[in-house]
Design a protein around this motif. Sequence first.
Motif, PDB file in Angstrom:
ATOM      1  N   PRO A   7       0.808  -1.220   0.000  1.00  0.00           N
ATOM      2  CA  PRO A   7       0.000   0.000   0.000  1.00  0.00           C
ATOM      3  C   PRO A   7       0.840   1.267   0.000  1.00  0.00           C
ATOM      4  O   PRO A   7       0.522   2.229  -0.683  1.00  0.00           O
ATOM      5  CB  PRO A   7      -0.815  -0.107   1.292  1.00  0.00           C
ATOM      6  N   ASN A   8       1.940   1.294   0.758  1.00  0.00           N
ATOM      7  CA  ASN A   8       2.759   2.503   0.797  1.00  0.00           C
ATOM      8  C   ASN A   8       3.323   2.824  -0.582  1.00  0.00           C
ATOM      9  O   ASN A   8       3.355   3.964  -0.996  1.00  0.00           O
ATOM     10  CB  ASN A   8       3.902   2.355   1.795  1.00  0.00           C
ATOM     11  N   HIS A   9       3.779   1.810  -1.284  1.00  0.00           N
ATOM     12  CA  HIS A   9       4.351   2.022  -2.602  1.00  0.00           C
ATOM     13  C   HIS A   9       3.328   2.639  -3.552  1.00  0.00           C
ATOM     14  O   HIS A   9       3.596   3.642  -4.193  1.00  0.00           O
ATOM     15  CB  HIS A   9       4.866   0.698  -3.158  1.00  0.00           C
ATOM     16  N   LYS A  10       2.161   2.056  -3.633  1.00  0.00           N
ATOM     17  CA  LYS A  10       1.149   2.557  -4.560  1.00  0.00           C
ATOM     18  C   LYS A  10       0.560   3.883  -4.109  1.00  0.00           C
ATOM     19  O   LYS A  10       0.223   4.729  -4.924  1.00  0.00           O
ATOM     20  CB  LYS A  10       0.035   1.522  -4.752  1.00  0.00           C
ATOM     21  N   SER A  11       0.426   4.079  -2.799  1.00  0.00           N
ATOM     22  CA  SER A  11      -0.172   5.324  -2.324  1.00  0.00           C
ATOM     23  C   SER A  11       0.726   6.511  -2.627  1.00  0.00           C
ATOM     24  O   SER A  11       0.243   7.610  -2.878  1.00  0.00           O
ATOM     25  CB  SER A  11      -0.472   5.250  -0.829  1.00  0.00           C
ATOM     26  N   THR A  12       2.028   6.304  -2.630  1.00  0.00           N
ATOM     27  CA  THR A  12       2.914   7.420  -2.952  1.00  0.00           C
ATOM     28  C   THR A  12       2.935   7.699  -4.454  1.00  0.00           C
ATOM     29  O   THR A  12       3.469   8.703  -4.881  1.00  0.00           O
ATOM     30  CB  THR A  12       4.352   7.159  -2.448  1.00  0.00           C
ATOM     31  N   GLU A  13       2.347   6.824  -5.233  1.00  0.00           N
ATOM     32  CA  GLU A  13       2.211   7.052  -6.669  1.00  0.00           C
ATOM     33  C   GLU A  13       0.822   7.574  -7.016  1.00  0.00           C
ATOM     34  O   GLU A  13       0.427   7.584  -8.169  1.00  0.00           O
ATOM     35  CB  GLU A  13       2.472   5.749  -7.434  1.00  0.00           C
ATOM     36  N   GLY A  14       0.054   7.970  -6.020  1.00  0.00           N
ATOM     37  CA  GLY A  14      -1.252   8.564  -6.263  1.00  0.00           C
ATOM     38  C   GLY A  14      -2.440   7.654  -6.030  1.00  0.00           C
ATOM     39  O   GLY A  14      -3.574   8.087  -6.142  1.00  0.00           O
ATOM     40  N   ALA A  15      -2.208   6.392  -5.717  1.00  0.00           N
ATOM     41  CA  ALA A  15      -3.319   5.480  -5.455  1.00  0.00           C
ATOM     42  C   ALA A  15      -3.975   5.838  -4.127  1.00  0.00           C
ATOM     43  O   ALA A  15      -3.319   6.275  -3.186  1.00  0.00           O
ATOM     44  CB  ALA A  15      -2.830   4.035  -5.422  1.00  0.00           C
ATOM     45  N   LYS A  16      -5.260   5.651  -4.058  1.00  0.00           N
ATOM     46  CA  LYS A  16      -6.018   5.804  -2.823  1.00  0.00           C
ATOM     47  C   LYS A  16      -6.197   4.412  -2.255  1.00  0.00           C
ATOM     48  O   LYS A  16      -6.726   3.528  -2.920  1.00  0.00           O
ATOM     49  CB  LYS A  16      -7.384   6.442  -3.085  1.00  0.00           C
ATOM     50  N   VAL A  17      -5.778   4.206  -1.022  1.00  0.00           N
ATOM     51  CA  VAL A  17      -5.767   2.872  -0.442  1.00  0.00           C
ATOM     52  C   VAL A  17      -6.895   2.712   0.568  1.00  0.00           C
ATOM     53  O   VAL A  17      -7.048   3.535   1.461  1.00  0.00           O
ATOM     54  CB  VAL A  17      -4.413   2.588   0.252  1.00  0.00           C
ATOM     55  N   VAL A  18      -7.679   1.658   0.399  1.00  0.00           N
ATOM     56  CA  VAL A  18      -8.697   1.276   1.373  1.00  0.00           C
ATOM     57  C   VAL A  18      -8.223  -0.068   1.920  1.00  0.00           C
ATOM     58  O   VAL A  18      -8.301  -1.080   1.242  1.00  0.00           O
ATOM     59  CB  VAL A  18     -10.094   1.165   0.734  1.00  0.00           C
ATOM     60  N   ALA A  19      -7.708  -0.039   3.145  1.00  0.00           N
ATOM     61  CA  ALA A  19      -7.102  -1.225   3.738  1.00  0.00           C
ATOM     62  C   ALA A  19      -8.021  -1.830   4.788  1.00  0.00           C
ATOM     63  O   ALA A  19      -8.814  -1.121   5.408  1.00  0.00           O
ATOM     64  CB  ALA A  19      -5.765  -0.849   4.373  1.00  0.00           C
ATOM     65  N   SER A  20      -7.903  -3.142   4.959  1.00  0.00           N
ATOM     66  CA  SER A  20      -8.709  -3.798   5.986  1.00  0.00           C
ATOM     67  C   SER A  20      -7.899  -4.873   6.683  1.00  0.00           C
ATOM     68  O   SER A  20      -6.935  -5.410   6.133  1.00  0.00           O
ATOM     69  CB  SER A  20      -9.980  -4.395   5.383  1.00  0.00           C
TER      70      SER A  20
END
Length: 149
Positions: A7-20
């Motif tokens: 998640p950290n990798h993709k979120s820093t590329e602009g992805a919005k993360v919904v984690a559970s």
Amino acid sequence: MVFPILPNHKSTEGAKVVASDLDEKKLQAVVDEIKAAGGDGIAVGGDVGADDFPARILDAAIKRYGKLKSHRPSMTACCIRCPTMPDDAWDLILRILVRAPFRLIRAATLFMRIRTEPGTPPEKHSIINISSISGLHDHVGQANYAAAK
């Protein structure tokens, strides 16, 4: 289970993360890390195998971000070795690793088909499934995990 690196990798590329995750305290720590790294994410605690979970997590995503562009279910669960594994442990792994992703994908496709304006072409969306090398090379005694992958 939440995997902080992905998640950290993709979120820093602009992805919005919904984690559970079942452990809401650990889950919130991961979402805090995502935000500290400049990303954006929300935590939705709960059991991915619960009947209401697909609607609950997708409703939270839509409420926060307005739409769903991609969906990457990534579930994991601990395994018990096959010689001592009771039937309910076998069923649990398949419920988490096969049934839950299917149910999330099925629910997500309903959101992905919504058009923002009448007469406009649908937006492009993606569903990304992640497997494991265990699907090809099983760990001894973990046939349920290998079958699910």
